[in-house]
Motif scaffolding. Structure first.
Motif, PDB file in Angstrom:
ATOM      1  N   VAL A 197       1.090  -1.741   0.012  1.00  0.00           N
ATOM      2  CA  VAL A 197      -0.047   0.038  -0.178  1.00  0.00           C
ATOM      3  C   VAL A 197       1.136   1.128  -0.235  1.00  0.00           C
ATOM      4  O   VAL A 197       1.769   1.827   0.567  1.00  0.00           O
ATOM      5  N   ALA A 198       0.830   2.078  -1.029  1.00  0.00           N
ATOM      6  CA  ALA A 198       1.516   3.412  -0.972  1.00  0.00           C
ATOM      7  C   ALA A 198       0.708   4.250  -1.097  1.00  0.00           C
ATOM      8  O   ALA A 198      -0.012   4.754  -1.189  1.00  0.00           O
ATOM      9  N   ALA A 199       0.448   4.442   0.788  1.00  0.00           N
ATOM     10  CA  ALA A 199      -0.354   5.671   1.958  1.00  0.00           C
ATOM     11  C   ALA A 199       0.607   5.737   2.640  1.00  0.00           C
ATOM     12  O   ALA A 199       1.076   5.728   3.234  1.00  0.00           O
ATOM     13  N   HIS A 200       0.001   7.217   3.380  1.00  0.00           N
ATOM     14  CA  HIS A 200      -0.096   8.207   4.913  1.00  0.00           C
ATOM     15  C   HIS A 200       0.097   6.807   5.481  1.00  0.00           C
ATOM     16  O   HIS A 200       1.342   6.694   6.460  1.00  0.00           O
ATOM     17  N   ALA A 201      -0.593   5.663   5.790  1.00  0.00           N
ATOM     18  CA  ALA A 201      -1.217   4.656   6.825  1.00  0.00           C
ATOM     19  C   ALA A 201      -0.022   4.166   6.603  1.00  0.00           C
ATOM     20  O   ALA A 201      -0.208   3.451   8.049  1.00  0.00           O
ATOM     21  N   THR A 202       0.605   3.453   5.988  1.00  0.00           N
ATOM     22  CA  THR A 202       1.872   2.601   5.536  1.00  0.00           C
ATOM     23  C   THR A 202       3.032   3.177   6.142  1.00  0.00           C
ATOM     24  O   THR A 202       4.156   2.858   5.895  1.00  0.00           O
ATOM     25  N   VAL A 203       3.832   4.477   5.795  1.00  0.00           N
ATOM     26  CA  VAL A 203       5.047   5.004   5.629  1.00  0.00           C
ATOM     27  C   VAL A 203       5.616   4.983   6.941  1.00  0.00           C
ATOM     28  O   VAL A 203       6.707   4.469   7.027  1.00  0.00           O
ATOM     29  N   THR A 204       4.760   4.649   8.067  1.00  0.00           N
ATOM     30  CA  THR A 204       5.434   4.161   8.982  1.00  0.00           C
ATOM     31  C   THR A 204       4.841   3.482  10.770  1.00  0.00           C
ATOM     32  O   THR A 204       3.799   3.656  10.141  1.00  0.00           O
ATOM     33  N   PRO A 205       5.245   2.387  11.130  1.00  0.00           N
ATOM     34  CA  PRO A 205       4.717   1.968  11.959  1.00  0.00           C
ATOM     35  C   PRO A 205       3.912   2.681  13.420  1.00  0.00           C
ATOM     36  O   PRO A 205       2.634   2.291  13.292  1.00  0.00           O
ATOM     37  N   ALA A 206       4.394   4.017  13.812  1.00  0.00           N
ATOM     38  CA  ALA A 206       3.093   4.969  14.051  1.00  0.00           C
ATOM     39  C   ALA A 206       1.407   4.882  12.987  1.00  0.00           C
ATOM     40  O   ALA A 206       0.537   5.189  13.816  1.00  0.00           O
ATOM     41  N   ALA A 207       2.223   5.240  12.252  1.00  0.00           N
ATOM     42  CA  ALA A 207       0.603   5.563  11.055  1.00  0.00           C
ATOM     43  C   ALA A 207      -0.145   4.257  10.430  1.00  0.00           C
ATOM     44  O   ALA A 207      -1.125   4.858  10.862  1.00  0.00           O
ATOM     45  N   LEU A 208       1.046   3.153  11.020  1.00  0.00           N
ATOM     46  CA  LEU A 208       0.073   2.067  10.605  1.00  0.00           C
ATOM     47  C   LEU A 208      -1.207   1.641  11.642  1.00  0.00           C
ATOM     48  O   LEU A 208      -2.388   1.242  11.664  1.00  0.00           O
ATOM     49  N   GLY A 209      -0.454   1.817  12.955  1.00  0.00           N
ATOM     50  CA  GLY A 209      -1.331   1.455  14.408  1.00  0.00           C
ATOM     51  C   GLY A 209      -2.487   2.218  14.679  1.00  0.00           C
ATOM     52  O   GLY A 209      -3.202   2.273  14.743  1.00  0.00           O
ATOM     53  N   ALA A 210      -2.232   3.801  14.797  1.00  0.00           N
ATOM     54  CA  ALA A 210      -2.794   4.873  14.410  1.00  0.00           C
ATOM     55  C   ALA A 210      -3.784   4.741  13.771  1.00  0.00           C
ATOM     56  O   ALA A 210      -5.374   5.130  13.565  1.00  0.00           O
ATOM     57  N   THR A 211      -3.825   4.276  12.478  1.00  0.00           N
ATOM     58  CA  THR A 211      -5.005   4.008  11.255  1.00  0.00           C
ATOM     59  C   THR A 211      -5.475   2.706  11.406  1.00  0.00           C
ATOM     60  O   THR A 211      -6.698   2.519  11.964  1.00  0.00           O
ATOM     61  N   ALA A 212      -5.464   1.671  12.115  1.00  0.00           N
ATOM     62  CA  ALA A 212      -5.886   0.262  12.520  1.00  0.00           C
ATOM     63  C   ALA A 212      -6.555   0.822  13.811  1.00  0.00           C
ATOM     64  O   ALA A 212      -7.860   0.779  13.961  1.00  0.00           O
ATOM     65  N   ALA A 213      -6.099   1.628  15.459  1.00  0.00           N
ATOM     66  CA  ALA A 213      -7.001   2.017  15.903  1.00  0.00           C
ATOM     67  C   ALA A 213      -8.287   2.765  15.617  1.00  0.00           C
ATOM     68  O   ALA A 213      -9.341   3.080  15.873  1.00  0.00           O
TER      69      ALA A 213
END
Length: 592
Positions: free
Chosen positions: A36-52
């Motif tokens: 996925v090329a999106a801001h949601a996957t750029v960093t682990p923090a972004a990925l966790g924030a997206t999931a929550a």
């Protein structure tokens, strides 16, 4: 409610569950199993924030959409959450181009949906004229810009394309200049909407009714925060184009969006959880009331169950057509509701008969249905307990009215006595004084003329008139001396003891003067105590005040408290009793 509603509840729509489930499933599939090329996957923090944020906003929105009382914020939050997650599907490498193109069209509507939430609030009511038109314009403008960008923008013509380079399904008329202009207009619109939403959120929260302020804030403030993240993204694009996933400004903008969406989900879920807790508390309350609780405890039980210390219960007395509280005092639930500006009333009925009205102290916009829940959850057994408490309140109201009536009768008798005293002093006594002066002058003339028989007769007349005037003067002064009204109880008692036939030991401890009615009755207690005292005894009279009660003690006395004195004490709501030592009289100062 007119009674227990046994009609089946209307079926709940299932499409929010289907839409929310599909959206979450696609997002989870993209984030877990694909590139996925999106801001949601750029960093682990972004990925966790997206999931929550995804779980909170989609889950809470779905649950709220299923509730008729919270359908408006639930549906809007659910759609806004899915639109916010759409960029994840846009950047899903390897997904069908049609899915990615559809997500690209949906994604911008997250902004206008969030703005709609800020403008309409949790109740869906626009705060001013023209707000509804502004919302319509927002949706139309978003649709227009989205269509222009989809038709004219060809990602392959952009040097810095990183998210949707292969999504060219809708680019049927590529025009780079038009696409850049539309993109710039969208970035400007994001900044304007974000700044405006922040101001609107503050105004709506401040101007909300006290009972609805928190419920308004938990929805409009997170939505405005998410829009502030979009505004930050738009400002970053305008300041330093193009969009770069490694830039700190874009990462911060995305995290602000994720925080706002997560808080929005929590804010939408909060009234659902509170409603569930209150419904459970009301069921427990109904069980407690059905077990015949202590009389007068309904208001305390309801206030505890609903966590509302300012809650009030008013009982309806059909015969006198008025409301009273548990103590029997007259109340007006409609007037108190209008005065607070943030109150709502729930009627408790048995069939068509009104039993009581529960006035809520913190009934905000979304709490209005709570008034229905109170009537629904309190069952038949509980209503019997409520009816019993209403009857007790009616008895207390009758006792209060009886005390008031007795006090008015005593006050009217005192006023009649004072009026008679004034008439005697100003009328008959003045005539006797004039007659006495005239007889004195005639007596002096008879003495000078040497008319001894006439002088002797006039001497007897003067003596008799003087005695009659003295008795009339004593009667016109009445029971209460002038010192009682002018200086208070203590000086009047000292004057009384000076003329007493028995020795009196007086002790008065009053820091402030009690009401005039209390002073008069206290004085009468001392008068009757002197009349009942044994000759040669030393009568002790003590007057003290504790909180709002004046206590008069007289000892030693063997006689019971006279009936007329007991009636006067009872008219004030006080008590008079004979103890082993003497009399003890309590007089309340807070007269009702």
């Amino acid at each position: 409610m007119a009674g227990d509603d046994v009609r089946p509840a209307p079926p709940r729509p299932v499409y929010p569950v289907a839409v929310g489930a599909v959206g979450l499933a696609l997002t989870a599939w993209a984030l877990s199993g694909g590139t996925v090329a999106a801001h949601a996957t750029v960093t682990p923090a972004a990925l966790g924030a997206t999931a929550a944020a995804a779980l909170l906003v989609v889950g809470a929105g779905t649950l709220a959409a299923l509730s008729p009382r919270h359908a408006w914020p639930g549906r809007t939050t659910l759609l806004a959450g899915l639109a916010w997650l759409a960029p994840v599907l846009v950047g899903w490498i390897g997904a069908p181009s049609s899915l990615r193109a559809a997500a690209m069209v949906v994604a911008p509507f997250a902004v206008v949906l969030l703005a709609h939430l800020v403008l309409a609030g949790p109740d869906g009511i626009a705060p001013w004229r023209g707000a509804a038109r502004l919302v319509v314009v927002g949706y139309a403008a978003t649709a227009l810009l989205t269509t222009v960008l989809a038709v004219t923008r060809d990602p392959l013509l952009e040097l810095h394309c990183w998210r949707d380079c292969a999504v060219r399904v809708l680019a049927v008329a590529p025009q780079a200049d038009v696409a850049r202009a539309a993109s710039t207009a969208w970035s400007v619109a994001l900044v304007v909407v974000g700044v405006g939403a922040t101001g609107v959120a503050v105004v709506r929260t401040v101007r909300a009714r006290p009972g609805a302020r928190l419920q308004t804030a938990v929805v409009v403030v997170p939505a405005a925060l998410a829009l502030a993240g979009y505004a930050t993204w738009g400002a970053a694009v305008l300041a330093d184009p193009p969009e770069r996933p490694d830039a700190l400004s874009f990462q911060a903008a995305y995290l602000v969006q994720a925080l706002g969406m997560a808080l929005l989900g929590a804010g939408v879920a909060w009234p659902l959880l509170r409603e569930h807790r209150r419904r459970t508390a009301l069921r427990r309350l109904a069980a407690r009331l059905g077990a015949v609780p202590a009389v007068g405890s309904l208001q305390a039980h309801l206030a505890d169950a609903l966590d509302d210390p300012s809650l009030e219960v008013a009982y309806w007395l059909p015969e006198s057509r008025r409301f009273v509280d548990a103590a029997g005092r007259n109340v007006n639930p409609d007037r108190s509701s209008a005065r607070s500006g943030a109150r709502a009333g729930a009627e408790l009925r048995r069939g068509d008969d009104l039993l009581a009205v529960v006035t809520l102290g913190r009934a905000g916009a979304g709490d209005a249905p709570l008034t229905e829940q109170i009537g629904e959850q309190i069952g038949a057994a509980a209503r019997l307990a409520i009816d019993n408490e209403r009857l007790q309140a009616e008895i207390r109201a009758q006792l209060t009215e009886l005390r008031s009536s007795r006090r008015r009768i005593v006050a009217a008798a005192d006023e009649s006595r004072r009026r008679l005293e004034r008439d005697l002093h100003d009328g008959v006594q003045a005539d006797l004084v004039a007659l006495l002066l005239d007889a004195g002058r005639r007596h002096a003339a008879a003495v000078r003329a040497g008319d001894e028989p006439t002088a002797r007769a006039l001497t007897d007349v003067v003596a008799q008139v003087s005695a009659a005037a003295a008795r009339l003067r004593e009667l016109s002064h009445g029971i209460f001396p002038a010192e009682l009204a002018e200086a208070g109880l203590e000086p009047a008692l000292w004057t009384l003891t000076d003329d007493a036939d028995v020795a009196v030991r007086l002790a008065v401890d009053l820091d402030v003067r009690p009401p005039a009615e209390v002073e008069r009755v206290g004085y009468l207690v001392a008068v009757e105590a002197l009349a009942c005292a044994q000759p040669g005894a030393v009568l002790e009279v003590a007057v003290s005040r504790t909180d709002s009660v004046v206590t008069v003690r007289a000892m030693p006395l063997q006689e019971p408290v006279p009936v007329d004195l007991d009636d006067r004490v009872g008219a004030l709501g006080g008590t008079a009793r004979r103890t082993d030592a003497g009399w003890e009289v309590d007089l309340p100062c807070a007269l009702s």
